[in-house]
Design a protein around this motif. Structure first.
Motif, PDB file in Angstrom:
ATOM      1  N   ARG A 203      78.176  37.213  52.186  1.00 31.25           N
ATOM      2  CA  ARG A 203      78.899  37.101  53.464  1.00 31.25           C
ATOM      3  C   ARG A 203      77.940  37.046  54.650  1.00 31.25           C
ATOM      4  NH1 ARG A 203      81.284  41.348  50.818  1.00 31.25           N
ATOM      5  NH2 ARG A 203      83.043  40.735  49.524  1.00 31.25           N
ATOM      6  N   GLY A 204      76.905  36.250  54.532  1.00 28.23           N
ATOM      7  CA  GLY A 204      75.980  36.012  55.632  1.00 28.23           C
ATOM      8  C   GLY A 204      74.973  37.118  55.890  1.00 28.23           C
ATOM      9  N   HIS A 229      65.247  37.906  60.459  1.00 35.15           N
ATOM     10  CA  HIS A 229      65.727  38.675  61.611  1.00 35.15           C
ATOM     11  C   HIS A 229      65.438  37.943  62.927  1.00 35.15           C
ATOM     12  CE1 HIS A 229      66.696  42.062  64.111  1.00 35.15           C
ATOM     13  NE2 HIS A 229      65.468  42.073  64.622  1.00 35.15           N
ATOM     14  N   HIS A 230      64.174  37.552  63.119  1.00 35.96           N
ATOM     15  CA  HIS A 230      63.766  37.000  64.426  1.00 35.96           C
ATOM     16  C   HIS A 230      64.192  35.552  64.630  1.00 35.96           C
ATOM     17  CE1 HIS A 230      61.670  40.611  65.448  1.00 35.96           C
ATOM     18  NE2 HIS A 230      60.896  40.529  64.387  1.00 35.96           N
ATOM     19  N   GLU A 231      64.137  34.757  63.579  1.00 35.70           N
ATOM     20  CA  GLU A 231      64.424  33.321  63.758  1.00 35.70           C
ATOM     21  C   GLU A 231      65.888  32.981  63.503  1.00 35.70           C
ATOM     22  OE1 GLU A 231      62.089  31.354  65.010  1.00 35.70           O
ATOM     23  OE2 GLU A 231      60.772  33.121  64.992  1.00 35.70           O
ATOM     24  N   LEU A 232      66.500  33.665  62.525  1.00 31.47           N
ATOM     25  CA  LEU A 232      67.883  33.311  62.186  1.00 31.47           C
ATOM     26  C   LEU A 232      68.876  34.353  62.692  1.00 31.47           C
ATOM     27  CD1 LEU A 232      67.404  31.981  58.511  1.00 31.47           C
ATOM     28  CD2 LEU A 232      67.106  30.776  60.681  1.00 31.47           C
ATOM     29  N   GLY A 233      68.364  35.449  63.231  1.00 31.36           N
ATOM     30  CA  GLY A 233      69.251  36.498  63.736  1.00 31.36           C
ATOM     31  C   GLY A 233      70.103  37.127  62.647  1.00 31.36           C
ATOM     32  N   LEU A 234      69.602  37.090  61.424  1.00 31.62           N
ATOM     33  CA  LEU A 234      70.389  37.638  60.304  1.00 31.62           C
ATOM     34  C   LEU A 234      70.275  39.152  60.247  1.00 31.62           C
ATOM     35  CD1 LEU A 234      69.542  35.298  57.285  1.00 31.62           C
ATOM     36  CD2 LEU A 234      71.666  35.392  58.610  1.00 31.62           C
ATOM     37  N   GLU A 235      71.333  39.756  59.735  1.00 37.01           N
ATOM     38  CA  GLU A 235      71.263  41.171  59.415  1.00 37.01           C
ATOM     39  C   GLU A 235      70.531  41.283  58.072  1.00 37.01           C
ATOM     40  OE1 GLU A 235      74.285  44.918  58.623  1.00 37.01           O
ATOM     41  OE2 GLU A 235      75.121  43.010  59.282  1.00 37.01           O
ATOM     42  N   ALA A 248      77.917  38.100  41.980  1.00 35.27           N
ATOM     43  CA  ALA A 248      78.878  37.883  43.074  1.00 35.27           C
ATOM     44  C   ALA A 248      78.229  37.203  44.286  1.00 35.27           C
ATOM     45  CB  ALA A 248      79.475  39.226  43.508  1.00 35.27           C
ATOM     46  N   ALA A 249      76.887  37.191  44.328  1.00 40.44           N
ATOM     47  CA  ALA A 249      76.188  36.718  45.530  1.00 40.44           C
ATOM     48  C   ALA A 249      76.396  35.228  45.755  1.00 40.44           C
ATOM     49  CB  ALA A 249      74.698  37.010  45.401  1.00 40.44           C
ATOM     50  N   GLN A 250      76.399  34.826  47.034  1.00 39.04           N
ATOM     51  CA  GLN A 250      76.478  33.397  47.369  1.00 39.04           C
ATOM     52  C   GLN A 250      75.108  32.725  47.190  1.00 39.04           C
ATOM     53  OE1 GLN A 250      78.202  35.455  50.098  1.00 39.04           O
ATOM     54  NE2 GLN A 250      79.936  35.222  48.716  1.00 39.04           N
ATOM     55  N   GLY A 273      76.470  30.571  43.601  1.00 39.38           N
ATOM     56  CA  GLY A 273      77.141  29.605  44.487  1.00 39.38           C
ATOM     57  C   GLY A 273      77.510  28.388  43.659  1.00 39.38           C
ATOM     58  N   ASP A 274      77.129  27.197  44.164  1.00 39.63           N
ATOM     59  CA  ASP A 274      77.410  25.988  43.375  1.00 39.63           C
ATOM     60  C   ASP A 274      76.188  25.550  42.561  1.00 39.63           C
ATOM     61  OD1 ASP A 274      75.716  25.076  45.307  1.00 39.63           O
ATOM     62  OD2 ASP A 274      77.116  23.660  46.221  1.00 39.63           O
TER      63      ASP A 274
END
Ligand code: PMP
Length: 314
Positions: A203-204, A229-235, A248-250, A273-274
């Motif tokens: 979930r991102g 974190h810095h470039e994609l702003g991901l948690e 279960a992971a995407q 995923g696919d």
């Protein structure tokens, strides 16, 4: 260049690989009492430059590994950085390289121990291309071997003997038709690959096992966490991961000096995923590739340009 002709650093000086030998009874060989690093250098022909990636981080980890084994390196980290650059230049490498510094217990007698055994140190640089095929996903399995636990021998140190654990898992996986193995820790949580750290996307959010899960504290792992974190702003969350979460992971991917970012297409025959490289993995992988080849100015401090360093010295 033949391996025998490679210039290496050993016994405090430069020598030909062929002439830098160790004796048959050497402790490091017999008992696995040594520690090492794997460092990548990327050759960028347009710039006539060989970029060594996160060199200081690797030597600092080597220092820590050595300390855990009550060994000491013969030189400071700064001196080792200089020697490594000189070694690359002496070999005149104009290709991707892999650099293997290592410290080992050097006595040639019988009797397993760490104390009262002299240490030795060497660096071997070799030309290098791809550790895994970068164009396809990896089919991986959960290994029947568990990751060595910190109460047995600390996996946070890159200890030679610990790689028996990795070799058992890797060969079991490959001989069963997989590309790579994921090892669980003693209590059943996901730890890492045979020579890679692991990340999953759900979930991102990016998850990776926290350092108490018997992982090697990977230099690339840290780099990818920073980029995400810095470039994609991901948690980015470090926590225990269950085996079921792999299914279960995407997205699932490995990180490591040798593999860079390598995506996992299936785990235990279940497609991730696919089965294609997921969007977050794609972004991280291409950013990482740009960073290590000097194409992201903000990250130039991660790189030691070998040829420019030499020019500065002259
Ligand atoms: N885990 C293990 C067991 C490894 O051997 C490696 C490769 N050094 C890694 C993780 C990845 O670490 P790094 O990114 O520092 O290469």
């Amino acid at each position: 260049m033949e391996l025998s002709e490679v210039t290496v650093y050993a016994k405090g000086g430069f020598a030909r690989y062929e002439d830098a030998k160790v004796g048959l009874l050497t402790h490091g060989l017999q008992y696995g009492t040594g520690c090492f690093e794997g460092i990548r250098g990327y050759w960028v022909p347009e710039e006539g430059e060989l970029f060594l990636v996160l060199l200081r981080d690797h030597y600092e980890r080597l220092e820590t590994s050595a300390k855990i084994l009550t060994m000491s390196l013969p030189k400071s980290v700064d001196e080792l950085l200089e020697i490594t650059v000189e070694l690359v230049l002496r070999n005149g490498y104009k290709t991707d390289v892999y650099i293997r510094p290592f410290a080992y217990k050097a006595a040639e007698d019988v009797g397993v121990r760490l104390h009262n055994v002299p240490d030795a140190f060497a660096i071997v640089p070799i030309p290098f291309t791809h550790y895994v095929d970068p164009n396809r996903g990896l089919d991986v399995c959960v290994s029947s071997w568990r990751r060595m636990d910190d109460t047995m021998a600390p996996p946070r140190a890159k200890i030679t003997g610990l790689y028996v654990n990795s070799a058992l898992a890797k060969s079991e996986a490959v001989q069963n038709g997989f590309d790579e193995a994921i090892l669980l820790s003693h209590d059943g949580h996901v730890s890492e690959g045979s020579a890679e750290n692991i990340f999953i996307v759900r979930r991102g959010v990016l998850y990776t096992p926290d350092p108490s899960q018997n992982v090697l504290e990977g230099v690339t792992r840290r780099a990818i966490m920073a980029i995400a974190h810095h470039e994609l702003g991901l948690e980015v969350v470090e926590r225990a991961i269950d085996r079921g979460e792999l299914y279960a992971a995407q997205e699932v991917f490995f990180t490591g000096t040798a593999v860079g970012v390598a995506y996992v297409a299936s785990v235990d025959r279940r497609p991730v995923g696919d089965g294609e490289m997921g969007p977050i993995t794609k972004l991280l992988s291409s950013l990482y590739a740009r960073i290590v080849t000097g194409r992201e100015p903000r990250y130039l401090e991660w790189l030691t340009p070998a040829y420019a360093s030499a020019r500065v010295k002259v």
